[in-house]
Design a protein around this motif. Structure first.
Motif, short mmCIF file in Angstrom:
data_model
loop_
_atom_site.label_atom_id
_atom_site.label_comp_id
_atom_site.label_asym_id
_atom_site.label_seq_id
_atom_site.Cartn_x
_atom_site.Cartn_y
_atom_site.Cartn_z
N VAL A 152 47.74 63.83 54.59
CA VAL A 152 48.27 63.56 53.26
C VAL A 152 47.08 63.35 52.34
CG1 VAL A 152 49.63 61.94 51.89
CG2 VAL A 152 50.36 62.51 54.22
N CYS A 153 47.08 64.01 51.18
CA CYS A 153 45.94 63.93 50.26
C CYS A 153 45.74 62.49 49.78
CB CYS A 153 46.17 64.85 49.07
SG CYS A 153 44.85 64.79 47.84
N VAL A 154 44.56 61.92 50.03
CA VAL A 154 44.32 60.52 49.67
C VAL A 154 44.20 60.35 48.16
CG1 VAL A 154 43.24 59.92 51.88
CG2 VAL A 154 41.79 60.71 49.97
N MET A 155 43.79 61.42 47.50
CA MET A 155 43.62 61.33 46.04
C MET A 155 45.00 61.33 45.36
SD MET A 155 40.80 63.13 43.81
CE MET A 155 41.06 63.58 42.10
N VAL A 156 45.87 62.23 45.78
CA VAL A 156 47.18 62.35 45.15
C VAL A 156 48.10 61.20 45.56
CG1 VAL A 156 49.29 63.75 45.08
CG2 VAL A 156 47.05 64.85 44.82
N ALA A 157 48.08 60.82 46.84
CA ALA A 157 49.06 59.84 47.32
C ALA A 157 48.58 58.40 47.17
CB ALA A 157 49.42 60.11 48.78
N SER A 158 47.26 58.19 47.06
CA SER A 158 46.75 56.81 46.98
C SER A 158 45.81 56.59 45.81
CB SER A 158 46.02 56.43 48.27
OG SER A 158 46.81 56.71 49.39
#
Lengths: 380, 261
Positions: free
Chosen positions: B179-185
């Protein structure tokens, strides 16, 4: 149109559905919460489903959030699509062994374990149908995709909670599943509990439903299910402007200045193609042992955004970010029609949510359309 | 095969300004190391063997950057003795973390660290090997990936181009199902502008990519930096994100400079 007779499953009925699939030997895959998102992964029981969770999505933004109810399917699509399982990110195709008798080529056997997908949305059913066309039709069908696809059992879920980047309604790909599934569920809340109106889409679906504790839906339940889907149609976060006209619009705007503007923002990282449920491009890599006695020929997901993708002798054909973004978007929305007879976009919104800088395909189309005299003329 | 066993190609491993981590990747090959040693004569590898045979060498692996006048001379001699020269790691391919000196006054640095800096003979900059001699292949990373190092050696033995892809870390991150850490977090991540090679290790452990493999070709660092700012990353911290192991590598250097004080 006659309303199809629904059956009703309770939450225990959904649990029984998962058990029945497992008993029949399926590897059951469905939505589950992991790493701050609702992903698709192996599920073993009701407890693995994202009950009471939802997602908030925007351009370049996804947040997992709690719902104020205990809905099981109260979210839109996440970072994964079913292509991860049907059209694997890494697939060995064949390997070789060298011996005294020469080189032997050994084809990779197709996978034996059948897959059951729980929670396939209408946009995703359309995406699977598109990949079927790409990977199964023509002279060289993909044997691995075919084996998984033909054995797969699909439990669709009609969307009742579209996300901020969803636009299936404008692409005519949802929110209601119209076919291509074995069973389709519509989640409704009634008398303080979750109920699931079931549509049967195949003989296999009918056979499975017969094993589950279910009853006929009341007219009220059927109406509630239809209303929930209709409500979703009106709550799409985005819309593709004038979708039927987009193929021609892009064809006559290949030199539009907007391509340069979007290229200034585009990272050419390839995330949009990786999350897209229809993008199918692959590359192959040969991996040899040090002593040259064995090698493997492995297929990987590839992306038209990489420089290697269009590399021919001497350089990349699409060296500029402008040409790469344009290639992707015009293929998806325009030339896909010429090649496969449909759009390559199903309006799932993943490319918008999972773009690290939030490039929005609907906004890009709108910008080009806004300065296109032919499109403006039609609006009169 | 018979010809290869008659005379094994001779390998040399050289160290310049570096931490030794990349050449240790060769020893770290463990299972494959004996097979490598069967196929290649390890002729010069001071980190691993006492026996040091004179050149010429068929393949030289060069670790480290050029930071002293003596090393600027020595790399010329290494090149002359080497049929193929492959640089390994961020120091050798981009100048390494020590290239931070390129943006400062080396005399001030030296005075802060050494009691008698006047005894040091050092260059004002740390530069990649390719700034001094022609390089046949650059293998990136801090440290390099041992699988890729083996691929480079295998490609050399088969006289073919190494299969080392040049795409962004995101492609491998998505292939892994992360899961993309930039988009999701909202975690700043250099993955979109970073050359692949590690297999997206950091995002797999819920951290942003540190850019260990340096900028991907055509890296649009400006657009990513703008997004970092929108996530609330301070200007100075944006510069720091780009100023690590590949601080002197084209697009990373330029972006850090745009966010300088």
């Amino acid at each position: 149109m006659a309303t199809r007779q629904h059956s009703i499953l309770t939450i225990d009925g959904v649990a029984a559905l998962l058990d029945a699939l497992r008993r029949r030997g399926y590897r059951v895959i469905g939505p589950t919460v992991r790493d701050q998102a609702i992903v698709y992964d192996d599920i073993t029981s009701l407890a693995d489903l994202p009950r009471g969770w939802t997602d908030e999505q925007g351009a370049g933004r996804y947040r997992l959030a709690r719902r104020d109810d205990d809905a099981v399917f109260g979210f839109a699509v996440g970072p994964h699509s079913w292509k991860k399982f049907l059209h694997s990110p890494a697939q060995r195709l064949w390997r070789t062994e060298r011996s005294a008798d020469g080189v032997r080529i050994i084809a990779e056997p197709v996978s034996a374990k059948p897959l059951a997908f729980v929670g396939v949305r209408s946009c995703e059913l359309h995406a699977i149908a598109i990949q079927d066309r790409v990977l199964l039709e023509g002279a060289y069908p993909d044997q691995h995709y075919r084996a998984r696809r033909e054995a797969a059992f699909l439990v669709a879920v009609n969307c009742t909670e579209p996300g901020g980047t969803c636009f299936c309604a404008s692409m005519n790909t949802g929110p209601k599943a119209l076919g291509g599934y074995d069973l389709a569920l519509t989640e409704i809340a009634a008398e303080g509990e979750r109920r699931f109106a079931v549509d049967v889409g195949s003989a296999a679906g009918s056979g499975l439903l017969a094993e589950l504790p279910h009853r006929a839906a009341t007219p009220g339940e059927t109406a509630a299910a239809e209303a929930a889907i209709a409500g979703a149609t009106g709550r799409m976060g985005r819309a593709m402007p004038d979708a039927d006209e987009v193929p021609a619009l892009l064809r006559r705007n290949l030199d539009h200045p907007r391509w340069e503007e979007v290229a200034d923002r585009c990272l050419t990282c390839g995330n949009c193609t990786m999350v897209c449920p229809t993008c199918f491009c692959t590359t192959v890599e040969d991996v040899a042992s040090l002593d040259g006695s064995a090698s493997e020929h492995v297929q990987h997901w590839d992306s038209c955004f990489t420089m290697d993708f269009s590399y021919l002798h001497g350089g990349s054909v699409r060296a500029s970010p402008r040409s790469r973004y344009r290639q992707w978007m015009t293929h998806k929305l325009s030339t896909w029609w010429d090649q496969f007879g449909t759009s390559g976009c199903v309006g799932c919104g993943r490319c918008i949510s999972w773009c690290p800088v939030g490039i929005d395909i609907t906004e890009e189309v709108a910008a080009i359309r806004g300065s296109d005299s032919a499109a403006r003329g039609r609006e009169g | 095969m018979a010809a290869a066993s008659a005379r094994r190609p001779r390998l040399a491993v050289w160290k310049f300004a570096s931490c030794d981590g990349c050449q240790l990747s060769l020893l770290d090959c463990e299972d494959e190391l004996l097979m490598v040693a069967e196929r290649i004569e390890i002729a010069y590898f001071p980190e691993a063997a006492r026996r040091m045979l004179p050149g010429p060498y068929d393949l030289s692996l060069v670790e480290g950057s050029i930071t002293t006048p003596a090393d600027a001379e020595r790399i010329q001699r290494v090149r002359r003795q080497s049929r193929r020269l492959v640089t390994i790691g961020a120091c050798a391919t981009a100048g390494g973390i020590q290239a931070l000196r390129n943006f400062a006054d080396i005399r001030e640095y030296a005075a802060a660290v050494y009691p008698y800096p006047e005894y040091l003979e050092t260059l004002a900059t740390s530069t990649p090997i390719s700034a001094h001699v022609p390089v046949d292949f650059e293998l990136r990373g801090c440290p390099i990936d041992k699988g890729q190092l083996l691929e480079v050696i295998k490609a050399f033995l088969a006289d073919r181009k190494p299969a080392v892809p040049g795409h962004s870390v995101c492609i491998d991150c998505k292939r892994r199902g992360n899961v993309c850490v930039m988009v999701a977090s909202g975690t700043p991540c250099l993955g979109p502008v970073t050359h692949t090679g590690c297999g997206a290790i950091c995002p797999s452990y819920d951290r942003g990519c540190y850019g260990c493999f340096g900028p991907v070709a055509g890296a649009n660092t400006a657009a990513l930096a703008k997004e970092f700012a929108a996530l609330g990353v301070a200007r100075r911290d944006i510069a720091r994100l780009f100023q690590t192991f590949n601080a002197a590598a084209g697009a990373f250097r330029d972006e850090a400079e745009r966010h300088g004080d």
